[in-house]
Design a protein around this motif. Sequence first.
Motif, PDB file in Angstrom:
ATOM      1  N   ASP A 246       0.902  -1.172   0.020  1.00  0.00           N
ATOM      2  CA  ASP A 246      -0.004  -0.110   0.190  1.00  0.00           C
ATOM      3  C   ASP A 246       0.711   1.282  -0.043  1.00  0.00           C
ATOM      4  OD1 ASP A 246      -3.408  -0.262   0.907  1.00  0.00           O
ATOM      5  OD2 ASP A 246      -1.863  -2.467   1.086  1.00  0.00           O
ATOM      6  N   PHE A 247       2.455   0.971   0.516  1.00  0.00           N
ATOM      7  CA  PHE A 247       2.852   2.145   0.788  1.00  0.00           C
ATOM      8  C   PHE A 247       3.986   2.011  -0.074  1.00  0.00           C
ATOM      9  CE2 PHE A 247       0.142   1.980   3.988  1.00  0.00           C
ATOM     10  CZ  PHE A 247      -0.566   3.299   3.975  1.00  0.00           C
ATOM     11  N   PRO A 248       4.556   1.548  -1.174  1.00  0.00           N
ATOM     12  CA  PRO A 248       5.210   1.179  -2.150  1.00  0.00           C
ATOM     13  C   PRO A 248       6.477   2.469  -1.958  1.00  0.00           C
ATOM     14  CG  PRO A 248       3.738   2.031  -3.957  1.00  0.00           C
ATOM     15  CD  PRO A 248       3.153   1.881  -2.541  1.00  0.00           C
ATOM     16  N   HIS A 249       6.210   3.848  -1.903  1.00  0.00           N
ATOM     17  CA  HIS A 249       7.047   4.467  -2.220  1.00  0.00           C
ATOM     18  C   HIS A 249       7.570   5.244  -0.619  1.00  0.00           C
ATOM     19  CE1 HIS A 249       6.105   6.005  -5.995  1.00  0.00           C
ATOM     20  NE2 HIS A 249       5.126   5.495  -6.024  1.00  0.00           N
ATOM     21  N   ASP A 250       7.660   4.535   0.170  1.00  0.00           N
ATOM     22  CA  ASP A 250       8.166   4.748   1.742  1.00  0.00           C
ATOM     23  C   ASP A 250       8.785   3.380   1.490  1.00  0.00           C
ATOM     24  OD1 ASP A 250       8.371   4.327   5.000  1.00  0.00           O
ATOM     25  OD2 ASP A 250       6.147   5.481   4.982  1.00  0.00           O
ATOM     26  N   LYS A 251      10.645   4.139   2.234  1.00  0.00           N
ATOM     27  CA  LYS A 251      11.636   2.862   2.434  1.00  0.00           C
ATOM     28  C   LYS A 251      11.341   2.159   3.216  1.00  0.00           C
ATOM     29  CE  LYS A 251      14.245   6.035  -0.541  1.00  0.00           C
ATOM     30  NZ  LYS A 251      16.619   6.432   0.256  1.00  0.00           N
ATOM     31  N   VAL A 281       5.026   1.425  17.181  1.00  0.00           N
ATOM     32  CA  VAL A 281       4.250   1.249  15.542  1.00  0.00           C
ATOM     33  C   VAL A 281       5.117   2.595  14.863  1.00  0.00           C
ATOM     34  CG1 VAL A 281       1.905   0.844  14.519  1.00  0.00           C
ATOM     35  CG2 VAL A 281       2.506   0.071  16.980  1.00  0.00           C
ATOM     36  N   TYR A 282       5.639   1.603  13.525  1.00  0.00           N
ATOM     37  CA  TYR A 282       5.837   2.476  12.266  1.00  0.00           C
ATOM     38  C   TYR A 282       4.663   2.788  11.740  1.00  0.00           C
ATOM     39  CZ  TYR A 282       7.714   4.849   8.017  1.00  0.00           C
ATOM     40  OH  TYR A 282       7.327   6.000   7.289  1.00  0.00           O
ATOM     41  N   LEU A 283       4.221   4.307  11.399  1.00  0.00           N
ATOM     42  CA  LEU A 283       3.271   4.652  10.381  1.00  0.00           C
ATOM     43  C   LEU A 283       3.522   4.844   9.605  1.00  0.00           C
ATOM     44  CD1 LEU A 283       1.054   6.052  13.295  1.00  0.00           C
ATOM     45  CD2 LEU A 283       0.691   3.732  12.867  1.00  0.00           C
ATOM     46  N   PRO A 284       2.951   4.531   8.594  1.00  0.00           N
ATOM     47  CA  PRO A 284       3.737   4.645   6.835  1.00  0.00           C
ATOM     48  C   PRO A 284       3.694   6.459   6.097  1.00  0.00           C
ATOM     49  CG  PRO A 284       3.198   2.469   6.910  1.00  0.00           C
ATOM     50  CD  PRO A 284       2.544   3.020   8.225  1.00  0.00           C
ATOM     51  N   GLU A 285       4.313   6.731   5.532  1.00  0.00           N
ATOM     52  CA  GLU A 285       3.399   8.064   5.191  1.00  0.00           C
ATOM     53  C   GLU A 285       2.621   7.622   3.945  1.00  0.00           C
ATOM     54  OE1 GLU A 285       7.343   9.591   3.527  1.00  0.00           O
ATOM     55  OE2 GLU A 285       8.043  10.142   5.125  1.00  0.00           O
ATOM     56  N   GLY A 286       2.131   9.263   4.089  1.00  0.00           N
ATOM     57  CA  GLY A 286       1.006   8.580   2.621  1.00  0.00           C
ATOM     58  C   GLY A 286      -0.640   8.649   3.103  1.00  0.00           C
ATOM     59  N   GLY A 299       2.911  10.578  15.502  1.00  0.00           N
ATOM     60  CA  GLY A 299       3.307  10.803  14.042  1.00  0.00           C
ATOM     61  C   GLY A 299       3.483   9.880  13.302  1.00  0.00           C
ATOM     62  N   GLN A 300       5.032   9.250  13.091  1.00  0.00           N
ATOM     63  CA  GLN A 300       5.359   7.939  11.959  1.00  0.00           C
ATOM     64  C   GLN A 300       5.869   6.974  12.792  1.00  0.00           C
ATOM     65  OE1 GLN A 300       7.630  10.115   8.791  1.00  0.00           O
ATOM     66  NE2 GLN A 300       7.812   8.475   8.031  1.00  0.00           N
ATOM     67  N   THR A 301       6.357   6.898  14.447  1.00  0.00           N
ATOM     68  CA  THR A 301       7.185   6.265  14.640  1.00  0.00           C
ATOM     69  C   THR A 301       6.737   5.865  16.304  1.00  0.00           C
ATOM     70  OG1 THR A 301       8.712   5.392  12.995  1.00  0.00           O
ATOM     71  CG2 THR A 301       8.749   4.469  15.785  1.00  0.00           C
ATOM     72  N   ASN A 317      -7.199   6.713   7.826  1.00  0.00           N
ATOM     73  CA  ASN A 317      -7.683   7.739   6.723  1.00  0.00           C
ATOM     74  C   ASN A 317      -9.077   7.962   7.247  1.00  0.00           C
ATOM     75  OD1 ASN A 317      -5.292   9.138   5.040  1.00  0.00           O
ATOM     76  ND2 ASN A 317      -5.862   7.427   3.554  1.00  0.00           N
ATOM     77  N   GLY A 318      -8.906   7.830   8.625  1.00  0.00           N
ATOM     78  CA  GLY A 318     -10.505   8.069   9.524  1.00  0.00           C
ATOM     79  C   GLY A 318     -11.248   7.297   8.952  1.00  0.00           C
ATOM     80  N   ALA A 319     -11.065   5.646   8.714  1.00  0.00           N
ATOM     81  CA  ALA A 319     -12.033   4.465   8.108  1.00  0.00           C
ATOM     82  C   ALA A 319     -13.231   4.325   9.552  1.00  0.00           C
ATOM     83  CB  ALA A 319     -10.719   3.227   7.533  1.00  0.00           C
TER      84      ALA A 319
END
Length: 328
Positions: A246-251, A281-286, A299-301, A317-319
């Motif tokens: 789902d987040f291919p651009h997040d290294k 927990v790591y939360l991906p960008e985007g 935040g991210q981590t 995203n608020g699901a």
Amino acid sequence: MAVPQPVGFYDVTNPATRDFVWSAVRRNYYDLGVRVWWLDACEPEIQPGHHGNLSFHAGPGAQVAGIYPRDNARLFADGMARAAAETGRPEDGETVLLCRSAWAGQQKYPAAVWPGDIGPTWEALRQQVRAGLSIAMAGIPWWTTDIGGFHGGDVRDEAYGELVVRWFQFGAFCPLFRLHGYREPRPEVGWNGTGGPNEIWSYGEAAYEMIKDVVLLRERLRPYLHTHLDQASETGLPAMRPLLVDFPHDKTAWTTEDEFMFGSDILVAPVLHPGARSRDVYLPEGATWTEAWTGGEGGQTITVDAPLDRIPLFLRNGAALPIASEGA
């Protein structure tokens, strides 16, 4: 030295042999209404496990033995398809094959895979997360695991009860959700042998309440899960998948092995170590992320609380999903 071998194996690579085996299966099971199959020991589970000693219709065992689980599943899928065509009832060709192992190409058949007779350990639980994500990336979206491990585990052991609760929490976010194991105390192996108790109420009252809540959570998520399993059957996109899908651009998403997406909207961060009551927990960008139990954002981590009765979950995203039960 003679090795006890309670099962026998056939040459799955021989089309004539597959036809013969299916004819027996059809006569004794399919024609009596059986439509779903548990294909155990399909590695094949030979003893000693030296495939170089085998010879198949398709070639030397050292070269071709790995395709055994694929062609074993093929036998049932093809046989059912032919039988359904003969009867003119397409629905009679629909099945799920619960397979203990898999090989390249097995996604062509309706194979659901579980990892076999794993141990009742925290390391085994950690391995199940990686294994489930790996097989999803290999093109097989149907995955499950023996909750609590298969060989061993004593329901009277409080430490083991903690492992089982955490394993249930992980299992609820696998495509298939199942409890299976051969618990202590173990009797002598035989046709009528059974291990110790292994029902969800076997682990004590406190564990039962937590496990029951997990089962009810899984039930509340059934419509959401079915949507994503339908998508998996149509497109191959697995419901349980690594963050990188789902987040291919997040290294960082490419190197995260202990979290995963469950469908498009839920990030799952199972607790995989004894005694842990929080985890990073790591939360991906985007995306924006909301902690499912408390509504908190981060935040991210971040470090989140993870009491024994709660698995860290984040909504994308608020699901709006029924994570907590009414009144919780």
